[in-house]
Structure formats: C-alpha cells, structure tokens
Design an enzyme around this catalytic site. Structure first.
Site, mmCIF file in Angstrom:
data_model
loop_
_atom_site.group_PDB
_atom_site.id
_atom_site.type_symbol
_atom_site.label_atom_id
_atom_site.label_comp_id
_atom_site.label_asym_id
_atom_site.label_seq_id
_atom_site.Cartn_x
_atom_site.Cartn_y
_atom_site.Cartn_z
ATOM 1 N N GLY A 43 80.127 50.587 -6.076
ATOM 2 C CA GLY A 43 78.776 51.149 -6.006
ATOM 3 C C GLY A 43 78.238 51.033 -4.588
ATOM 4 O O GLY A 43 77.776 52.014 -3.994
ATOM 5 N N HIS A 44 78.328 49.830 -4.022
ATOM 6 C CA HIS A 44 77.874 49.625 -2.643
ATOM 7 C C HIS A 44 78.663 50.531 -1.688
ATOM 8 O O HIS A 44 78.094 51.126 -0.765
ATOM 9 C CB HIS A 44 78.108 48.175 -2.200
ATOM 10 C CG HIS A 44 77.332 47.150 -2.975
ATOM 11 N ND1 HIS A 44 77.934 46.160 -3.701
ATOM 12 C CD2 HIS A 44 75.987 46.966 -3.122
ATOM 13 C CE1 HIS A 44 77.013 45.388 -4.262
ATOM 14 N NE2 HIS A 44 75.823 45.855 -3.938
ATOM 15 N N HIS B 234 80.986 46.005 -4.156
ATOM 16 C CA HIS B 234 81.859 46.711 -5.100
ATOM 17 C C HIS B 234 81.769 48.206 -4.812
ATOM 18 O O HIS B 234 81.108 48.621 -3.850
ATOM 19 C CB HIS B 234 81.444 46.391 -6.534
ATOM 20 C CG HIS B 234 79.976 46.575 -6.796
ATOM 21 N ND1 HIS B 234 79.358 47.798 -6.798
ATOM 22 C CD2 HIS B 234 78.988 45.672 -7.012
ATOM 23 C CE1 HIS B 234 78.075 47.651 -7.052
ATOM 24 N NE2 HIS B 234 77.817 46.366 -7.167
ATOM 25 N N LYS C 33 71.394 53.226 -9.822
ATOM 26 C CA LYS C 33 71.728 52.178 -10.805
ATOM 27 C C LYS C 33 70.481 51.308 -11.056
ATOM 28 O O LYS C 33 70.194 50.907 -12.163
ATOM 29 C CB LYS C 33 72.888 51.355 -10.257
ATOM 30 C CG LYS C 33 72.914 49.901 -10.587
ATOM 31 C CD LYS C 33 73.568 49.650 -11.923
ATOM 32 C CE LYS C 33 73.826 48.211 -12.235
ATOM 33 N NZ LYS C 33 72.809 47.250 -11.902
ATOM 34 N N SER D 267 78.623 46.395 -10.822
ATOM 35 C CA SER D 267 77.531 45.493 -10.478
ATOM 36 C C SER D 267 78.144 44.170 -10.034
ATOM 37 O O SER D 267 79.187 43.756 -10.559
ATOM 38 C CB SER D 267 76.652 45.279 -11.713
ATOM 39 O OG SER D 267 75.924 44.079 -11.589
ATOM 40 N N SER D 268 77.496 43.505 -9.097
ATOM 41 C CA SER D 268 78.011 42.209 -8.633
ATOM 42 C C SER D 268 78.070 41.227 -9.797
ATOM 43 O O SER D 268 78.913 40.343 -9.841
ATOM 44 C CB SER D 268 77.109 41.645 -7.537
ATOM 45 O OG SER D 268 76.942 42.608 -6.533
ATOM 46 N N ARG D 269 77.159 41.402 -10.744
ATOM 47 C CA ARG D 269 77.103 40.478 -11.884
ATOM 48 C C ARG D 269 78.318 40.622 -12.805
ATOM 49 O O ARG D 269 78.571 39.736 -13.621
ATOM 50 C CB ARG D 269 75.822 40.701 -12.686
ATOM 51 C CG ARG D 269 74.581 40.211 -11.966
ATOM 52 C CD ARG D 269 73.344 40.635 -12.724
ATOM 53 N NE ARG D 269 72.145 40.418 -11.943
ATOM 54 C CZ ARG D 269 71.375 39.337 -12.035
ATOM 55 N NH1 ARG D 269 71.664 38.393 -12.884
ATOM 56 N NH2 ARG D 269 70.295 39.223 -11.285
HETATM 57 P P1 AMP Z 1 72.469 44.871 -4.843
HETATM 58 O O1 AMP Z 1 73.491 44.263 -3.955
HETATM 59 O O2 AMP Z 1 72.770 44.702 -6.296
HETATM 60 O O3 AMP Z 1 71.062 44.502 -4.457
HETATM 61 O O4 AMP Z 1 72.572 46.439 -4.611
HETATM 62 C C1 AMP Z 1 72.429 47.015 -3.351
HETATM 63 C C2 AMP Z 1 72.288 48.506 -3.497
HETATM 64 O O5 AMP Z 1 73.443 49.046 -4.140
HETATM 65 C C3 AMP Z 1 71.086 48.904 -4.353
HETATM 66 O O6 AMP Z 1 70.449 50.025 -3.752
HETATM 67 C C4 AMP Z 1 71.723 49.256 -5.678
HETATM 68 O O7 AMP Z 1 70.980 50.194 -6.430
HETATM 69 C C5 AMP Z 1 73.046 49.852 -5.236
HETATM 70 N N1 AMP Z 1 74.036 49.785 -6.316
HETATM 71 C C6 AMP Z 1 74.380 48.686 -7.033
HETATM 72 N N2 AMP Z 1 75.294 49.013 -7.961
HETATM 73 C C7 AMP Z 1 75.517 50.347 -7.848
HETATM 74 C C8 AMP Z 1 76.352 51.289 -8.531
HETATM 75 N N3 AMP Z 1 77.166 50.927 -9.524
HETATM 76 N N4 AMP Z 1 76.320 52.583 -8.128
HETATM 77 C C9 AMP Z 1 75.508 52.979 -7.105
HETATM 78 N N5 AMP Z 1 74.705 52.133 -6.430
HETATM 79 C C10 AMP Z 1 74.708 50.841 -6.792
#
Ligand code: AMP
Length: 268
Positions: free
Chosen positions: A32-33, A30, A145, A180-182
């Site tokens: 954020g990533h 998303h 986040k 968030s992916s969730r």
């Molecule tokens: P995840 O796929 O949830 O493990 O997240 C991978 C990376 O993306 C982690 O370093 C998270 O902190 C970051 N991340 C997830 N959501 C966000 C967001 N909304 N804004 C910035 N970074 C994010």
C-alpha cells in the site's frame, strides 16, 4: 537517497526545491505504501517519505507500544525504490513544547473511527499540520484505505495550506483485504479471517448496489462476520462525504473490527 533525522537538516538541504512529493507513513512499509511512493516518484521532482510513529494519535498506550516497527528493512526498501529523502524525526522535533499536539475536529465529524477512537484524528491532524508548517511540499500522497483520515486531512489542508492532496487507491492482497502494517501482528491462520471478512463485505457492497435489501440493514452481515471470531466495532454505509444520505451510486461500506485485540479498518 539521503536520510534526515531532523526537519532542520532536511530543510537546509531542500530549500530551493518546489516540487516535492511527500508520503507520510508510520513505517513497516508494505505494498500500500509502495503504491503511494511510486505515484509520488512519477508526479514529483523529488520524493520525501517520513517514517514516524506518532504517539499523539494512539488513544491507547498499549496500541502505540505494540505498533510494528521495521526501520532497517524500511530503509532498504526505500533505497531500492529510489526515494530521494527519508525523514526519521524524533517526537520532540515535530512537537516542541509549545506546539499544538491536537487539532479539534467538528462535532459532525465525530463519527466512525472518530467516535470510537477519541483523540485519534486530533493527533493525526496535529502531526500533518506540523509537517506542512515546517516542510514546504507541493503534494502530499494519502491512501483511501484510511478514508476518514484522508477526508479530514483534505479539509485541513484546503483550509490552511497550498499543498495539493493526492488520494491513492487501496491496494489489496489478491483483491481481498487491504495491506496494513497491523497485518504483521496476526499469524497466517488469523490472516485468513481477513480474507473472509473482505469476501463478506464485497458481497454486501454488491447486494447494496443492486438494492436487493434495505441499504442500512446490516445486522445479518455483522452476525456473519462475528461468527468468524471477529469483534465488529462498527459497520456503516455512508456517502463519499461521510454523510448518511446515500444512493446506489454514492455510497461506501465502512468497517472497523478486532481480531485478537488488533484493530483493523477498511472501506469498500
Ligand atoms: P500508515 O503508515 O498506516 O500511517 O499509512 C501511511 C499512508 O499509507 C496513509 O496515507 C495510508 O492511507 C496509506 N495506506 C496504508 N495502507 C494502504 C493500502 N493498503 N493501500 C493504499 N494506501 C495505504
């Protein structure tokens, strides 16, 4: 863009590159990533993104099972962003039989998510440790986040590796809840609750900044959030190092909550 299905094949290819930016993710990408990836593309010669749902960081089997997975659309997006390398490893590629699947955290760090998700960060640190042992990367990009995760990984990396940790700001939907992916697990009606929770917390932060109320008295806030049909797991005010000594300039509001059995975390 090259897709690698094993660390070995990736390593054979990137042997000589010494300025790789690494963005570890669990996929279902998303905005954020995307912000982390764009930062890496700017700051590094080559960018590596991993898509790996790490079973060892889920303390509930059901949560691991229902975690959203969108591999094909993730690959498409990464190609569009002009990412250099994608790594989609198997669990056995990262954790061979003899690998440590869990790295202990200190007793004093067993707060916030560590208190409510026993074993979670131990699994997170283990996977990052394996990645950094096996792949030589110059920088690792992590989001604020997941502030506690960022804090613990920073500690691990500073102690054991030469890799630089680059922390990246939280990206939010219209200045409200964090991507968030969730979020994919909620219907549009339930997503609106996230907007309301974010509004309450932003107001709370504002009030704390002005010190109108006692900094740790948050029962009213919890009640307001609960009234939205949300189950609050914790709501805490802590400083940037996650200690309890806060001041007007050095504090953050941390929350974990459930909507329809889906767990969300955020910090403001
Ligand atoms: P995840 O796929 O949830 O493990 O997240 C991978 C990376 O993306 C982690 O370093 C998270 O902190 C970051 N991340 C997830 N959501 C966000 C967001 N909304 N804004 C910035 N970074 C994010």
């Amino acid at each position: 863009m090259i897709i690698f299905k094993s660390i070995n094949s990736l390593n054979k290819y990137i042997k000589l590159n010494n300025n790789i930016g690494f963005v570890p993710t669990m996929g279902s990408l998303h905005k954020g990533h995307i912000s982390l990836i764009k930062k890496s593309l700017k700051m590094s010669n080559k960018t590596l993104v991993s898509l790996f749902v790490n079973p060892y960081q889920f303390n509930k089997k059901q949560d691991f099972k229902k975690y959203p997975r969108n591999l094909q659309s993730d690959i498409k997006l990464l190609k569009k962003l002009k990412v250099n390398y994608i790594l989609i490893p198997r669990v056995s590629d990262i954790f061979e039989k003899t690998s440590i699947k869990s790295i202990d955290i200190e007793h004093k760090d067993k707060i916030l998510c560590a208190k409510y998700r026993p074993g979670h960060f131990e699994g997170v640190l283990a996977v990052i440790n394996q990645f950094l042992l096996k792949i030589k990367v110059g920088k690792i990009f992590l989001g604020e986040k997941d502030y506690q995760q960022l804090y613990l990984i920073k500690k691990l990396v500073e102690k054991k590796f030469k890799t630089k940790v680059i922390s990246c700001k939280t990206i939010r939907y219209k200045n409200t809840y964090a991507y968030s992916s969730r979020n994919n697990l909620l219907n549009p009606k339930k997503l609106k609750i996230l907007i309301k929770v974010a509004a309450i917390l932003k107001k709370y932060k504002y009030i704390l900044k002005k010190s109108i109320i006692n900094i740790h008295r948050n029962t009213t806030i919890i009640k307001n959030i609960t009234n939205l049909g949300v189950k609050v797991e914790y709501l805490e005010v802590r400083n940037y190092k996650l200690g309890k000594k806060t001041s007007k300039k050095n504090f953050k509001v941390f929350i974990a909550y459930y909507i329809d059995g889906v767990r969300f975390i955020d910090n403001f």
